[in-house]
Write a protein that holds these residues in place. Structure first.
Motif, PDB file in Angstrom:
ATOM      1  N   ASN A 156     -31.854  80.475  58.989  1.00  0.00           N
ATOM      2  CA  ASN A 156     -32.790  81.583  59.112  1.00  0.00           C
ATOM      3  C   ASN A 156     -33.401  81.707  57.521  1.00  0.00           C
ATOM      4  N   ARG A 157     -32.544  81.365  56.499  1.00  0.00           N
ATOM      5  CA  ARG A 157     -33.176  81.691  55.185  1.00  0.00           C
ATOM      6  C   ARG A 157     -34.239  80.526  54.931  1.00  0.00           C
ATOM      7  N   ARG A 158     -33.846  79.357  55.343  1.00  0.00           N
ATOM      8  CA  ARG A 158     -34.756  78.329  55.311  1.00  0.00           C
ATOM      9  C   ARG A 158     -36.215  78.703  55.889  1.00  0.00           C
ATOM     10  N   TRP A 159     -36.227  79.061  57.052  1.00  0.00           N
ATOM     11  CA  TRP A 159     -37.379  79.256  57.839  1.00  0.00           C
ATOM     12  C   TRP A 159     -37.892  80.523  57.290  1.00  0.00           C
ATOM     13  N   SER A 160     -37.314  81.461  56.555  1.00  0.00           N
ATOM     14  CA  SER A 160     -37.976  82.576  55.886  1.00  0.00           C
ATOM     15  C   SER A 160     -38.678  82.049  54.484  1.00  0.00           C
ATOM     16  N   ALA A 161     -38.018  81.132  53.812  1.00  0.00           N
ATOM     17  CA  ALA A 161     -38.424  80.554  52.499  1.00  0.00           C
ATOM     18  C   ALA A 161     -39.879  79.589  52.971  1.00  0.00           C
ATOM     19  N   ASP A 162     -39.952  78.748  53.915  1.00  0.00           N
ATOM     20  CA  ASP A 162     -41.033  78.076  54.340  1.00  0.00           C
ATOM     21  C   ASP A 162     -42.007  79.114  54.706  1.00  0.00           C
ATOM     22  N   PHE A 163     -41.842  80.163  55.487  1.00  0.00           N
ATOM     23  CA  PHE A 163     -42.807  80.973  55.809  1.00  0.00           C
ATOM     24  C   PHE A 163     -43.554  81.481  54.704  1.00  0.00           C
ATOM     25  N   LEU A 164     -42.712  82.241  53.552  1.00  0.00           N
ATOM     26  CA  LEU A 164     -43.223  82.716  52.253  1.00  0.00           C
ATOM     27  C   LEU A 164     -44.045  81.693  51.595  1.00  0.00           C
ATOM     28  N   ASP A 165     -43.558  80.295  51.320  1.00  0.00           N
ATOM     29  CA  ASP A 165     -44.209  79.357  50.852  1.00  0.00           C
ATOM     30  C   ASP A 165     -45.527  79.225  51.285  1.00  0.00           C
ATOM     31  N   HIS A 166     -45.579  79.044  52.651  1.00  0.00           N
ATOM     32  CA  HIS A 166     -47.000  78.726  53.450  1.00  0.00           C
ATOM     33  C   HIS A 166     -47.951  80.018  53.003  1.00  0.00           C
ATOM     34  N   GLN A 167     -47.377  81.188  52.983  1.00  0.00           N
ATOM     35  CA  GLN A 167     -48.210  82.454  52.308  1.00  0.00           C
ATOM     36  C   GLN A 167     -48.785  82.192  51.061  1.00  0.00           C
ATOM     37  N   SER A 179     -42.528  75.405  44.354  1.00  0.00           N
ATOM     38  CA  SER A 179     -42.632  76.754  44.735  1.00  0.00           C
ATOM     39  C   SER A 179     -41.972  77.131  46.199  1.00  0.00           C
ATOM     40  N   LEU A 180     -41.518  76.039  46.915  1.00  0.00           N
ATOM     41  CA  LEU A 180     -40.489  76.440  47.891  1.00  0.00           C
ATOM     42  C   LEU A 180     -38.964  76.724  47.416  1.00  0.00           C
ATOM     43  N   ALA A 181     -38.721  76.187  46.276  1.00  0.00           N
ATOM     44  CA  ALA A 181     -37.325  76.440  45.749  1.00  0.00           C
ATOM     45  C   ALA A 181     -37.497  77.861  45.172  1.00  0.00           C
ATOM     46  N   LEU A 182     -38.408  78.234  44.550  1.00  0.00           N
ATOM     47  CA  LEU A 182     -38.883  79.632  44.134  1.00  0.00           C
ATOM     48  C   LEU A 182     -38.836  80.886  45.466  1.00  0.00           C
ATOM     49  N   ALA A 183     -39.355  80.240  46.532  1.00  0.00           N
ATOM     50  CA  ALA A 183     -39.388  80.815  47.730  1.00  0.00           C
ATOM     51  C   ALA A 183     -37.805  81.213  48.334  1.00  0.00           C
ATOM     52  N   LEU A 184     -37.206  80.124  48.298  1.00  0.00           N
ATOM     53  CA  LEU A 184     -35.787  80.507  48.827  1.00  0.00           C
ATOM     54  C   LEU A 184     -34.841  81.208  47.913  1.00  0.00           C
ATOM     55  N   ALA A 185     -35.289  81.085  46.473  1.00  0.00           N
ATOM     56  CA  ALA A 185     -34.479  82.159  45.762  1.00  0.00           C
ATOM     57  C   ALA A 185     -35.110  83.638  45.931  1.00  0.00           C
ATOM     58  N   THR A 186     -36.466  83.878  46.216  1.00  0.00           N
ATOM     59  CA  THR A 186     -37.069  85.048  46.524  1.00  0.00           C
ATOM     60  C   THR A 186     -36.452  85.697  47.784  1.00  0.00           C
ATOM     61  N   ILE A 187     -36.268  84.699  48.748  1.00  0.00           N
ATOM     62  CA  ILE A 187     -35.616  85.267  50.352  1.00  0.00           C
ATOM     63  C   ILE A 187     -34.400  85.517  49.838  1.00  0.00           C
ATOM     64  N   VAL A 223     -43.003  91.425  41.786  1.00  0.00           N
ATOM     65  CA  VAL A 223     -42.701  91.065  40.447  1.00  0.00           C
ATOM     66  C   VAL A 223     -42.603  89.410  40.453  1.00  0.00           C
ATOM     67  N   VAL A 224     -42.075  88.880  41.378  1.00  0.00           N
ATOM     68  CA  VAL A 224     -41.927  87.486  41.689  1.00  0.00           C
ATOM     69  C   VAL A 224     -43.575  86.889  41.709  1.00  0.00           C
ATOM     70  N   GLU A 225     -44.398  87.613  42.323  1.00  0.00           N
ATOM     71  CA  GLU A 225     -45.616  86.881  42.422  1.00  0.00           C
ATOM     72  C   GLU A 225     -46.307  87.056  41.097  1.00  0.00           C
ATOM     73  N   ALA A 226     -46.139  88.095  40.320  1.00  0.00           N
ATOM     74  CA  ALA A 226     -46.716  88.466  38.925  1.00  0.00           C
ATOM     75  C   ALA A 226     -45.809  87.181  38.015  1.00  0.00           C
ATOM     76  N   GLY A 227     -44.888  86.701  38.061  1.00  0.00           N
ATOM     77  CA  GLY A 227     -44.297  85.478  37.312  1.00  0.00           C
ATOM     78  C   GLY A 227     -44.869  84.312  37.932  1.00  0.00           C
ATOM     79  N   ARG A 228     -45.265  84.106  39.189  1.00  0.00           N
ATOM     80  CA  ARG A 228     -46.043  82.757  39.688  1.00  0.00           C
ATOM     81  C   ARG A 228     -47.188  82.753  38.975  1.00  0.00           C
ATOM     82  N   THR A 229     -48.025  83.881  39.019  1.00  0.00           N
ATOM     83  CA  THR A 229     -49.420  84.009  38.431  1.00  0.00           C
ATOM     84  C   THR A 229     -49.305  83.512  37.041  1.00  0.00           C
TER      85      THR A 229
END
Length: 234
Positions: A156-167, A179-187, A223-229
């Motif tokens: 479930n977490r992996r699907w959510s991370a993949d979805f967020l990474d795609h967005q 970014s996928l690793a960051l997405a997983l940590a964010t989820i 906040v995560v998005e600000a860090g990525r940017t």
């Protein structure tokens, strides 16, 4: 050569005589397959109620059967164990959540990322929090039950991370391979916020609204998005 007496004689249309297939017995308008599907729905509905009310560990198969008005044999026709029932319930809830999140993403596909993010998070939260039992089943006790349940949680977490990474990648001119690793940590952080919100309710604290949870998740994601940017500009 004379035909064997055991051979079926053809009728006038050239086909062999045979008894018509017996009609499938219907009870209350349902055939056997439909009754089986109905029993499965009843069992999962009962499991949802009992797992949310008295926890997975505090619920027995016998209690699920009694609550569902289904015999023990009927339970084992569908699930080999309580764990299998719980995993099936998680899969069912997960599919519902994923569909609502995907629909929100499509509906707001043309919106700017901040608006699209909030719409997606709102759809996610409402999918689990409008019926508090679903949040309890998915976030209340899922960890540590068994390796099979943990595998479902990780999926479930992996699907959510993949979805967020795609967005994220939709708005990135130069996608970050990390970014996928960051997405997983964010989820993971988001799921922890949800678990804390849920346990705060269970501990008798002043209940926070669903919209408060949506706001907290959005703030965290921003906040995560600000860090990525900021990193992308370096």
């Amino acid at each position: 050569m004379p035909r064997s007496k055991s051979a079926a004689a053809p009728d006038r249309l050239g086909s062999t005589n045979s008894s018509p297939a017996p009609a499938r017995r219907r009870i209350r308008g349902l055939d056997a397959d439909e009754r089986s599907a109905q029993r499965r729905r009843q069992l999962l509905a009962a499991a949802t109620e009992l797992f949310a009310r008295q926890s997975y560990s505090g619920t027995s198969i016998e209690q699920i059967c009694q609550h569902a008005y289904v015999g023990t044999k009927g339970f084992y026709d569908h699930f080999e164990s309580k764990e299998a029932c719980y995993t099936a319930l998680l899969e069912q809830i997960t599919q519902q959540i994923q569909q609502r999140v995907a629909d929100a993403a499509v509906e707001h596909a043309e919106a700017e990322w901040p608006q699209r993010l909030r719409a997606i998070l709102a759809a996610f939260v409402h999918a689990i929090a409008d019926d508090p039992r679903l949040a309890k089943v998915t976030f209340g006790e899922a960890g540590g039950i068994s390796p099979a349940v943990e595998a479902q949680r990780r999926s479930n977490r992996r699907w959510s991370a993949d979805f967020l990474d795609h967005q994220w990648r939709q708005g990135d001119s130069t996608p970050d391979p990390r970014s996928l690793a960051l997405a997983l940590a964010t989820i993971g952080g988001m799921f922890e916020l949800i678990a804390d919100w849920l346990h705060h309710h269970d501990d008798g604290g002043q209940p926070d609204s669903v919209e408060t949870l949506v706001g907290d998740l959005t703030n965290f994601a921003e906040v995560v998005e600000a860090g990525r940017t900021a990193r992308a500009k370096q």
